[in-house]
Motif scaffolding. Structure first.
Motif, mmCIF file in Angstrom:
data_model
loop_
_atom_site.group_PDB
_atom_site.id
_atom_site.type_symbol
_atom_site.label_atom_id
_atom_site.label_comp_id
_atom_site.label_asym_id
_atom_site.label_seq_id
_atom_site.Cartn_x
_atom_site.Cartn_y
_atom_site.Cartn_z
ATOM 1 N N UNK A 60 0.838 -1.195 0.000
ATOM 2 C CA UNK A 60 0.000 0.000 0.000
ATOM 3 C C UNK A 60 0.874 1.246 0.000
ATOM 4 N N UNK A 61 0.659 2.110 -0.966
ATOM 5 C CA UNK A 61 1.399 3.364 -1.054
ATOM 6 C C UNK A 61 0.736 4.478 -0.257
ATOM 7 N N UNK A 62 -0.596 4.457 -0.191
ATOM 8 C CA UNK A 62 -1.309 5.542 0.499
ATOM 9 C C UNK A 62 -2.704 5.075 0.886
ATOM 10 N N UNK A 63 -3.072 5.286 2.139
ATOM 11 C CA UNK A 63 -4.423 4.973 2.616
ATOM 12 C C UNK A 63 -5.288 6.222 2.566
ATOM 13 N N UNK A 64 -6.503 6.072 2.080
ATOM 14 C CA UNK A 64 -7.517 7.142 2.163
ATOM 15 C C UNK A 64 -6.932 8.498 1.770
#
Length: 399
Positions: free
Chosen positions: A331-335
């Motif tokens: 995951x590179x970026x959440x939300x």
């Protein structure tokens, strides 16, 4: 370099692709040289990004080179750095690698008592060296990249000074430099001043001392509101402390720093394509044509990279979780708020010049991306994208 340039580069060279803006590197180097006294020297920490073209460009700006492996030393020499402008600071290597560096006539920095004793016993004062000190200063934005604290594997503890001087006297070692590096992302200039004062206290034990190397750790902003190391203020503070020390002792040292991330991080833009928009009951995922095999920092360091949609910069903002195509959680970026992302849009990760391509791998048997240097208004391919045959080139079939 503009986002329009990046779109054109994606169209010409495809994705995923790392793009480096030469002008950004130059601006950061000149910001350093203008902030410190002219006698201060800067050695680019090659481990941040070692493409031969980047090394040549930084050499032409006037920097020296800081290397942590013998192959980085060889790359530096191939790029045109002279041996006296290269510092070799390995960690946990044997004496054979140190001896290989000696043959190349570069500055050598030793960071443990065992190798120091072996080196002194065999070579005495025939080859001047640096000694890396662990100052027991906890600094930096992430424990994984803090290198000067008491539990760090790097350097010789300041509390082992008597062991260093014992080896120096018993083997006639010629120590001409002291080195320390406390970590990355140091926001407070006082950390460097504290380290410098420790170096002054140690200096009286080393009569042949010429150089003090403070490592680096200058912080670059990764997101809006981030604090950057104020190098101008640091430069003034350092100059004042050096002048006071010279007045009291009559001694002058040449001061070195080793910026890596500071020079190349903001120059880097990582271009990817959105493969799929996947909506679940809880999340909308943007699945891209890359993964932590190309950019491991978010998974490894929880680092933040600004992500922009170059294909739809004026689209309505929506919330996405940006993930890769690796068969692991990547995951590179959440939300993250992004302008509406559609399949096949081109996205860019900002601040990707340092430890991006350099830490890439072929995990999942995926190919490493291309690299492009944007120089004088033109895009130059400086590393071709890997092809399938590259996965097999060093394998030997026995079945």
């Amino acid at each position: 370099m503009t986002d329009k340039n990046l779109i054109k580069i994606a169209e010409e060279f495809g994705t995923p692709t790392y793009v480096y803006d030469a002008e950004s590197i130059k601006n950061h180097y000149e910001k350093l040289t203008s902030s410190f006294h002219k006698s201060t020297r800067f050695f680019y920490a090659a481990k941040a990004l070692t493409n031969i073209n980047i090394l040549k460009y930084i050499k032409n700006l006037g920097a020296g080179l800081d290397c942590v492996s013998i192959n980085e030393v060889k790359l530096g020499l191939k790029a045109g750095f002279t041996h006296n402008n290269i510092l070799f600071t390995p960690n946990c290597v044997d004496l054979l690698e140190i001896e290989e560096a000696m043959k190349l006539k570069v500055h050598i920095n030793i960071d443990n008592i065992s190798i120091l004793e072996q080196f002194g016993t065999k070579y005495g004062n025939t080859y001047p060296i640096f000694v890396r000190i662990n100052p027991h200063i906890y600094a930096g934005g992430n424990h994984k990249i803090s290198t000067g604290h008491i539990d760090s594997k790097f350097g010789i503890s300041i509390h082992q000074l008597r062991h260093i001087t014992r080896v120096m006297k018993s083997t006639n070692l010629l120590i001409e430099g002291l080195h320390m590096h406390t970590g990355s992302e140091i926001k407070d200039p006082e950390v460097f001043i504290q380290g410098l004062e420790i170096m002054f206290e140690l200096a009286e034990h080393f009569p042949d001392l010429k150089y003090i190397d403070m490592g680096s750790g200058f912080k670059v902003p990764y997101q809006e509101g981030d604090i950057e190391t104020d190098v101008k203020t640091l430069g003034k503070k350092v100059e004042k402390v050096l002048a006071e020390y010279h007045k009291e002792s009559g001694i002058k040292f040449e001061l070195w720093f080793e910026p890596g991330k500071y020079l190349v991080s903001t120059s880097g833009h990582f271009l990817v394509k959105s493969n799929v928009i996947k909506q679940t009951t809880a999340t909308v995922f943007v699945g891209i044509n890359s993964g932590f095999n190309h950019l491991i920092r978010p998974m490894f360091y929880d680092s933040h990279h600004i992500i922009d949609n170059l294909s739809n910069p004026k689209g309505a903002e929506r919330i996405y979780t940006v993930v890769g195509n690796i068969c692991e959680t990547d995951t590179f970026a959440w939300d993250r708020k992004l302008n509406e992302v559609r399949e096949n849009d081109i996205l860019v990760f900002r601040n990707a010049g340092a430890y991006g391509f350099e830490m890439s791998s072929n995990f999942n048997s995926r190919l490493k991306p291309a690299e492009v240097l944007f120089l004088d208004g033109k895009a130059h391919l400086i590393r071709r994208r890997e092809e399938f045959d590259d996965l097999l080139k060093n394998q030997i079939e026995v079945l």
